[in-house]
Design an enzyme around this catalytic site. Structure first.
Site, PDB file in Angstrom:
ATOM      1  N   GLY B  47       0.868  -1.175   0.000  1.00 43.56           N
ATOM      2  CA  GLY B  47       0.000   0.000   0.000  1.00 43.56           C
ATOM      3  C   GLY B  47       0.899   1.216   0.000  1.00 43.56           C
ATOM      4  CB  THR B  48       1.636   3.684  -2.356  1.00 35.02           C
ATOM      5  OG1 THR B  48       0.345   3.780  -2.950  1.00 35.02           O
ATOM      6  CG2 THR B  48       2.412   2.591  -3.045  1.00 35.02           C
TER       7      THR B  48
END
Lengths: 228, 264
Positions: B47-48
């Site tokens: 997840g960024t």
């Protein structure tokens, strides 16, 4: 060397049962009843923090009478079981029936195998989306379970309260009427008027938009219902 | 770790442990992740970018929707920002599976505590508990499964919103104004630095958050920008004294459009 005098199982169970009955009869009562929007648990309780009524899971509530330490034990065990099960499977897989069974097993074991039985009676209530999705399970100190419909009273004056409720109960009550009548019923056995700050109450409301359907009624709310 | 103490005489444990994670560790240890003896990092979805900022009535947390695995987009609609309970929110970047599970456990931890004790944890207590959970994940972090959250909520005792950020070791710091974490954190922070000011209204805060995520997506390949064609917008959760609420797609979309229009 110590001697255990012979006591017949019959006598042993009778003694334990009598002991538990006495303990429960000393305490105050709890009423559980279905109303139009769900399930109401209500009790006379002078303490605002030592609860008899509590949330177990999204749609499940708990009420206990008798010895505080013992029904608190059961309450905590119930929350643990429910949260573990909900985490392991899914939230909708946690059911009041499973909890009632677990309580029944535990209490029955304690009743037959320990020196002293638990001096408690408990209610496990659940609401679902539909009107007929409401259930109330009543578990006794010896593990016997009954499935109650409409209303139930447990604790000290259970029989008198049940008689009173039989005459007055109506499944279509709204919350305000349910609370007001239940408080009158709680005071009926010894003709008292119970003040709003001595009432503890929790509801499971079907119309509640949150995932957790349980909420405690506040003092002000109860005062409002009693005055109305 | 256990918070049960022994009474010196009876030997019976004293007090009910209100922690769900401890309960799970006792009853079903196999349900909790454990580190393996292995070398080399596993390639899993990451997840960024997520960010959080304080505004006049509380805090706003926002995250883009992309999860990447190497150069591939693993998920274009991942949710990384969640309400933790009624008065707090958590945003999480890092190994996606691990991150989402950490959020789920943390939400349960707060609910379990609340039901068992009848009290809600203080915001400080929640922030500390999360630090311990991240610390417990450290062996996995060493194998590349890093989870770094942002946590924020409304502090009832102080009547204000507060924001915390963490590193992979469980280190915990309180942030005064704004913070971002994840691969696009740097461009997002640069953007927040320019746009954030004290006492933002909720509408302004939403726009500042949207702009920072757009900036992050422009400078970082792993961050997904808002996708007007497919209707994919950042997830935004707001926490005030009134509770934690997720903004509707329409509200976020109009903030995104406002930013894009101002730039064209």
């Amino acid at each position: 060397m110590s001697f255990m005098p012979y006591v017949s199982p019959d006598q042993l169970m009778k003694d334990r049962s009598e002991y538990a009955h006495k303990g429960i009869a000393r305490g105050r009562s709890v009423i559980g009843l279905e109303f139009a929007d769900g399930l109401l648990f209500i009790a006379e309780n002078p303490s605002a923090t030592l609860h008899k009524i509590s949330e177990i899971y999204d749609r499940i509530a708990f009420a206990g009478v008798g010895k505080y330490s013992e029904f608190e034990d059961l309450r905590i065990a119930g929350i643990r079981l429910a949260d573990l099960r909900g985490y392991s499977y899914g939230r909708e897989d946690v059911k009041a029936r499973d909890l009632a069974n677990a309580y029944s097993q535990a209490l029955s074991t304690i009743f037959t195998q320990q020196m002293k039985p638990y001096e408690v009676e408990i209610l496990v209530g659940e609401v679902n989306g539909e009107v007929d999705g409401t259930s109330i399970y009543h578990v006794l100190f010896d593990g016997s379970v009954t499935d109650e419909h409409g209303f139930v009273a447990i604790g000290g004056h259970a029989d008198d309260l049940t008689e009173e409720l039989k005459e007055r109960y109506n499944a279509g009550w709204d919350l305000a009427t349910a609370v007001k009548t239940a408080v009158q019923v709680l005071g009926a056995p010894d003709q008292r008027t119970i003040e709003h700050d001595h009432i503890e109450s929790g509801v499971l409301e079907r119309s509640q938009s949150r995932r957790r359907k349980f909420r405690r009624l506040t003092d002000d709310e109860i005062a409002g219902f009693l005055a109305g | 770790m256990t918070d049960r103490v022994e009474l010196p005489l009876s030997g019976a444990s004293f007090g009910a442990n209100p922690s769900f994670v401890e309960l799970l560790r006792r009853q079903r240890p196999e349900a909790l992740p454990s580190a393996l003896q292995m070398s080399g990092a596993l390639e899993v979805a990451q997840g960024t970018t997520v960010l959080g900022l304080r505004f006049a009535d509380g805090i706003v947390m926002a995250g883009d929707r992309r999860a990447t695995a190497g150069y591939a987009i693993a998920d274009a609609k991942m949710k990384k920002v969640f309400a933790a309970d009624d008065l707090s929110a958590i945003a999480i970047a890092g190994a996606a599976g691990q991150a989402v599970e950490t959020v789920r456990l943390f939400q349960l931890e707060l609910e379990h505590y609340e039901k068992l004790t009848g009290d809600r944890l203080s915001l400080e207590g929640k922030a500390n508990r999360l630090a311990q959970m991240i610390r417990a994940n450290f062996p996995l972090a060493m194998q590349g499964l890093v989870v770094v959250p942002l946590f924020g909520g409304y502090d009832v005792a102080r009547s204000e919103g507060r924001l915390f950020y963490y590193d992979a070791t469980g280190g915990r710091w309180e942030e005064e104004n704004y913070q971002a974490t994840g691969s696009g954190a740097q461009p997002a922070k640069n953007s927040l630095k320019k746009r954030w000011r004290p006492g933002l209204t909720h509408e302004e805060a939403l726009r500042v958050a949207a702009e920072a995520l757009i900036d992050a997506a422009e400078d970082d390949v792993a961050t997904g920008g808002p996708d007007l064609a497919r209707g994919i917008f950042p997830v935004v959760v707001t926490v005030t004294a009134l509770g934690a609420t997720e903004s509707s797609d329409e509200d976020v979309a109009s903030a995104v459009r406002a930013v894009l229009e101002a730039r064209s």
